[in-house]
Design an enzyme around this catalytic site. Sequence first.
Site, PDB file in Angstrom:
ATOM      1  N   PRO A 130       0.274  -1.226   0.384  1.00  7.51           N
ATOM      2  CA  PRO A 130      -0.063   0.091   0.183  1.00  7.51           C
ATOM      3  C   PRO A 130       1.126   1.434   0.140  1.00  7.51           C
ATOM      4  CG  PRO A 130      -0.667  -1.373   2.416  1.00  7.51           C
ATOM      5  CD  PRO A 130       0.874  -1.756   1.376  1.00  7.51           C
ATOM      6  N   CYS A 153       0.064  30.422 -14.131  1.00 11.95           N
ATOM      7  CA  CYS A 153      -0.056  30.854 -15.509  1.00 11.95           C
ATOM      8  C   CYS A 153      -1.156  29.744 -15.689  1.00 11.95           C
ATOM      9  CB  CYS A 153       0.609  31.405 -16.273  1.00 11.95           C
ATOM     10  SG  CYS A 153       0.578  32.793 -15.081  1.00 11.95           S
ATOM     11  N   GLU A 154      -2.407  28.908 -15.881  1.00 12.85           N
ATOM     12  CA  GLU A 154      -2.577  27.914 -16.632  1.00 12.85           C
ATOM     13  C   GLU A 154      -3.669  27.899 -15.648  1.00 12.85           C
ATOM     14  OE1 GLU A 154      -2.365  25.363 -18.918  1.00 12.85           O
ATOM     15  OE2 GLU A 154      -0.805  25.738 -18.578  1.00 12.85           O
TER      16      GLU A 154
HETATM   17  C1  PLP Z   1       1.667   2.611  -7.167  1.00 14.70           C
HETATM   18  C2  PLP Z   1       1.698   0.963  -7.140  1.00 14.70           C
HETATM   19  C3  PLP Z   1       1.062   0.404  -5.426  1.00 14.70           C
HETATM   20  C4  PLP Z   1       0.290   1.320  -4.348  1.00 14.70           C
HETATM   21  O1  PLP Z   1      -1.026   1.597  -4.960  1.00 14.70           O
HETATM   22  P1  PLP Z   1      -1.937   2.850  -3.471  1.00 14.70           P
HETATM   23  O2  PLP Z   1      -3.126   3.241  -4.515  1.00 14.70           O
HETATM   24  O3  PLP Z   1      -0.874   4.082  -3.590  1.00 14.70           O
HETATM   25  O4  PLP Z   1      -1.832   1.719  -2.756  1.00 14.70           O
HETATM   26  C5  PLP Z   1       1.232  -0.891  -4.882  1.00 14.70           C
HETATM   27  N1  PLP Z   1       2.258  -1.521  -5.756  1.00 14.70           N
HETATM   28  C6  PLP Z   1       2.116  -1.103  -7.411  1.00 14.70           C
HETATM   29  C7  PLP Z   1       2.802  -2.031  -8.034  1.00 14.70           C
HETATM   30  C8  PLP Z   1       2.157   0.561  -8.027  1.00 14.70           C
HETATM   31  O5  PLP Z   1       2.784   1.075  -8.643  1.00 14.70           O
END
Ligand code: PLP
Length: 401
Positions: free
Chosen positions: A260, A328-329
């Site tokens: 995560p 500026c966007e």
């Molecule tokens: C980005 C990523 C994550 C983390 O995803 P979250 O939604 O931030 O928990 C986990 N595994 C892989 C392979 C990723 O590319």
Amino acid sequence: MKPNTLLQIAKDFGSPVYVYDSEKIKFQYNRLTSAFGKVKHLKLNYAVKALSNISVLKIFNQLGSGLDTVSIQEVQLGLKAGFKPEQIIYTPNGVSLEEIEKAAKLGVQINIDNLSILEQFGTRHPKTPVCIRINPHVMAGGNTNISVGHIDSKFGISIHQIPHLLRIVENTNMTINGIHMHTGSDILDIDVFLYASEILFDTAKNFKNLDFIDFGSGFKVPYKTGDIETNIEELGKKLSKRFNEFCKDYGKELTLAFEPGKFLVSEAGYFLTRVNVVKQTTSTVFAQVDSGFNHLIRPMLYGSQHEIINISNPNGRERFYSVVGYICETDTFANNRRINEISEDDILAFKNAGAYCYSMASNYNSRYRPAEVLWHNKKAHLIRKRETFDDILNNQIEIQI
Ligand SMILES: *Cc1c(COP(=O)(O)O)cnc(C)c1O
């Protein structure tokens, strides 16, 4: 964190500034660990790309976490932060064989997500155990920007290619020690996730030398009031039970891994900005802050709604504002938001600013990237200096014109 603490940090370190609360990171880590308490071997690998400051990585090291990395540079950062190579999994997408070989040489767990590289890597390094990333073709969440498991996705090896995959493994005599999936960034429906897990279990049966099964991530955290979050406790209960059954059938106590990012750091982060101008037009009141999508791009890129609070006037009368930036966007952070009355020089705090905020910042408009502060053991620590003009010129080469 308390509004007054945040206000003091903005005073001491200037704005804009990112602030991270280490207690909240720890809380989320322990919450996830407890939810899977019934699994004998659980491994959480924090996804570095969400927030990659080395001091934050050190917190994860202290918690006993591993790391999920997507580039050789993230691997190097992890090693520098004190992680052992075997605590790091490297899950790139579309990178060169050369980079994968470099990572393998550093001793980290390689995760391969296409057959071409698998065949080449297996031929050259049959003794290096490899994890494979499977695409179970399951759609998690409704937003195609952040769903990576469905049919058109560039991620993973399709489950329909398993026979070809097995042929490569047999011909090269390589060892597959892990099976992995990462179906997207929004697991709301636990049943959908469990369904994808069954596909992973089915795939796993084809491999005799597994050490772990990695279920990726995609845990959803609430951004605004009324948002539902992944019910981690329920997922923990159901998946643990199923995983333990699988291990029994498989004949070995495997490790259950997750990686995560957002779940662990999103809510720990606050982005503090100062209001430069309050601008009343015929239809709208704009609050213009000293930032833009150069510092926080998620609202524009994904339509994310970060809650915004006026920490300078937390008890003021609520009014409607559009909060926009200074580049500026078109850089609208929030439309028609009810916020305590805003005056110029007030400090606005953006919530959920831990994941994919600083790590996606740029120098667009030749602006400096913000400072980063870690609130740790009840003290504010500067963990990244605000950039200076030298950083803007660094690597630029001025030629004779
Ligand atoms: C980005 C990523 C994550 C983390 O995803 P979250 O939604 O931030 O928990 C986990 N595994 C892989 C392979 C990723 O590319």
